[in-house]
Design an enzyme around this catalytic site. Sequence first.
Site, PDB file in Angstrom:
ATOM      1  N   ASP A 180       0.915  -1.136   0.000  1.00 61.29           N
ATOM      2  CA  ASP A 180       0.000   0.000   0.000  1.00 61.29           C
ATOM      3  C   ASP A 180       0.954   1.184   0.000  1.00 61.29           C
ATOM      4  OD1 ASP A 180      -1.490   2.245   0.781  1.00 61.29           O
ATOM      5  OD2 ASP A 180      -3.022   0.981   1.662  1.00 61.29           O
ATOM      6  N   HIS A 181       1.150   1.790  -1.164  1.00 55.21           N
ATOM      7  CA  HIS A 181       2.273   2.733  -1.264  1.00 55.21           C
ATOM      8  C   HIS A 181       2.094   3.956  -0.360  1.00 55.21           C
ATOM      9  CE1 HIS A 181      -0.337   4.599  -4.263  1.00 55.21           C
ATOM     10  NE2 HIS A 181       0.325   5.695  -4.052  1.00 55.21           N
ATOM     11  N   GLU A 219      -7.512  14.276  -5.906  1.00 55.59           N
ATOM     12  CA  GLU A 219      -6.683  14.283  -7.114  1.00 55.59           C
ATOM     13  C   GLU A 219      -7.263  15.263  -8.103  1.00 55.59           C
ATOM     14  OE1 GLU A 219      -5.573  10.438  -8.999  1.00 55.59           O
ATOM     15  OE2 GLU A 219      -6.696   9.641  -7.312  1.00 55.59           O
ATOM     16  N   HIS A 243      -5.874   2.778   1.086  1.00 54.83           N
ATOM     17  CA  HIS A 243      -5.121   3.942   1.580  1.00 54.83           C
ATOM     18  C   HIS A 243      -5.845   4.714   2.695  1.00 54.83           C
ATOM     19  CE1 HIS A 243      -3.017   2.930  -1.986  1.00 54.83           C
ATOM     20  NE2 HIS A 243      -3.803   3.571  -2.818  1.00 54.83           N
TER      21      HIS A 243
END
Length: 499
Positions: A180-181, A219, A243
């Site tokens: 999960d970056h 975003e 996230h």
Amino acid sequence: MNNTEQPKAIVVIFGATGDLANRKLYPSLYKLFNKDKLSKDFAVVGVARRPLSSEEFRQNVKDSINETLKKTQNLEEFSSHFYYHPFDVTNRSSYLELKDLLYELDHTYKTEGNRIFYLAMAPEFFGTIASQLKEEGLTNTDGYSRLVIEKPFGHDLPSAKQLNEQIRQAFTEDQIYRIDHYLGKEMVQNIEVIRFANAIFEPLWNNRFISNIQVTSSEVLGVEDRGRYYETSGAMRDMVQNHMLQMVSLLAMEPPIRLTTEEIRSEKIKVLRALRPIPEHDVKNFFVRGQYDAGEINDKPVPGYRNENSVDPQSNTETFVAGKLLIDNFRWAGVPFYIRTGKRMKVKSTKIVVQFKDIPMNLYMKKEEDKVQNPNLLVIHIQPDEGITLHLNAKKSGQNMQTTPVKLDFCNNCTDGFNTPEAYEKLIYDCLRGDATNFTHWDEVGLSWSFTDPISKVWEQQIETDFPNYHAGTMGPKASDELLEKDGYHWWPINDLEQ
Ligand code: NAP
């Protein structure tokens, strides 16, 4: 292992010609190499179908690094460690050839049998690759074998379980590194330090002093060329299940007794277990969905979601989610955690706002209009700017004892921003060192799906007649503001642009 260790390993990248490998994995490996965090005893093997020689592959790797990074050096030496092995991952016999190549490289680079298998491919291949690696003996070495797996991990709880069972037949839980970056981001990792290393925050970190917490990840981009994937996912599966819930669990967890992987994960898991489930009939009271219409971003017109490539013109997919989460434990009872995430919003930003309760008596309120208090806020800026802002009240200069809001700012990427390692760089290094703290355990994945599945189910069954319900270039539908208004709160502006 410590941070100066130079791990030795072969990294096998499945999906070596893809977007993720080119944009994130090669530049990250390259940065580790240049920071002397990779031993010279390493090799990378790229796997994909298109026929390339190792020379051509090396050139592609160099090109992608040059495109991504401003300054490069030692590229020839770095890329000389790369090898390409083309095959279709569904073809069982090809794994034996890969096995021979890995043995050969093990010998050449003295990697002691350490192998990382990085699945940078579409999720439908995850199970097959894991099974084949085991069946053909590629995981049977003197060193370690680790499996790095990208999101999405399943589509819902049953599919995630099925995938997990399949990969668990080949790899044990501690060999699996689910990416999960967000967990690799500097300021997400900082949440723990801000909370547990500061005497001024932890005693206040509970329902006695905090009124609500807001987590926004917005975003500006639309779905770009990922319409086909996004139609099957939507913002709930793409962002909230992973996230957003990971950030909530870091904000809400109890202090771990030690900073070990097991202890930290176990505290995060308890938060996810304490999340109050949303029954189907209550979804509309706790969650809001949105879909973007045409609008303007940076003074340029952009199309609505339904006009994007590979998107159904009648699509019922949400590109925006706002929700109210309640955590049923002693620390958080009664404190709403509001989350919102979406595409084509006004600003690109990931931020956490912790709003403290109003002081019991405002000594400085002279007139009725002064009633509006400025609550103390702790803002954690995750991206693109990284830092912390504490909003306080101070005396307005002059004779009167009036207050004025002041901000104490710490800007992480103002001082050493260019050196802040990218999330993928940190996560790859963690994996090489065997530190799984910033990867998600199966229990976290499963519990997150259990929470989001009933909401997704309701949304899939009910066509949203209001879609599209927000214009590109705004902060989402009106219902998102109303979600907080009915509790007496409002979204704190993300930055000056939004005000
Ligand atoms: P992509 O650009 O479509 O790349 C897919 C790769 O898989 C290509 O290298 C392709 O190469 C290879 N491939 C496809 N079918 C194959 C087969 N049967 N055998 C062998 N190789 C095959 O995908 P991506 O965007 O890099 O995404 C990869 C994974 O990362 C996905 O799970 C995605 O959800 C996840 N992810 C991506 C991003 C991102 O920023 N891109 C972010 C987060 C997560 P050939 O065509 O040459 O075979």
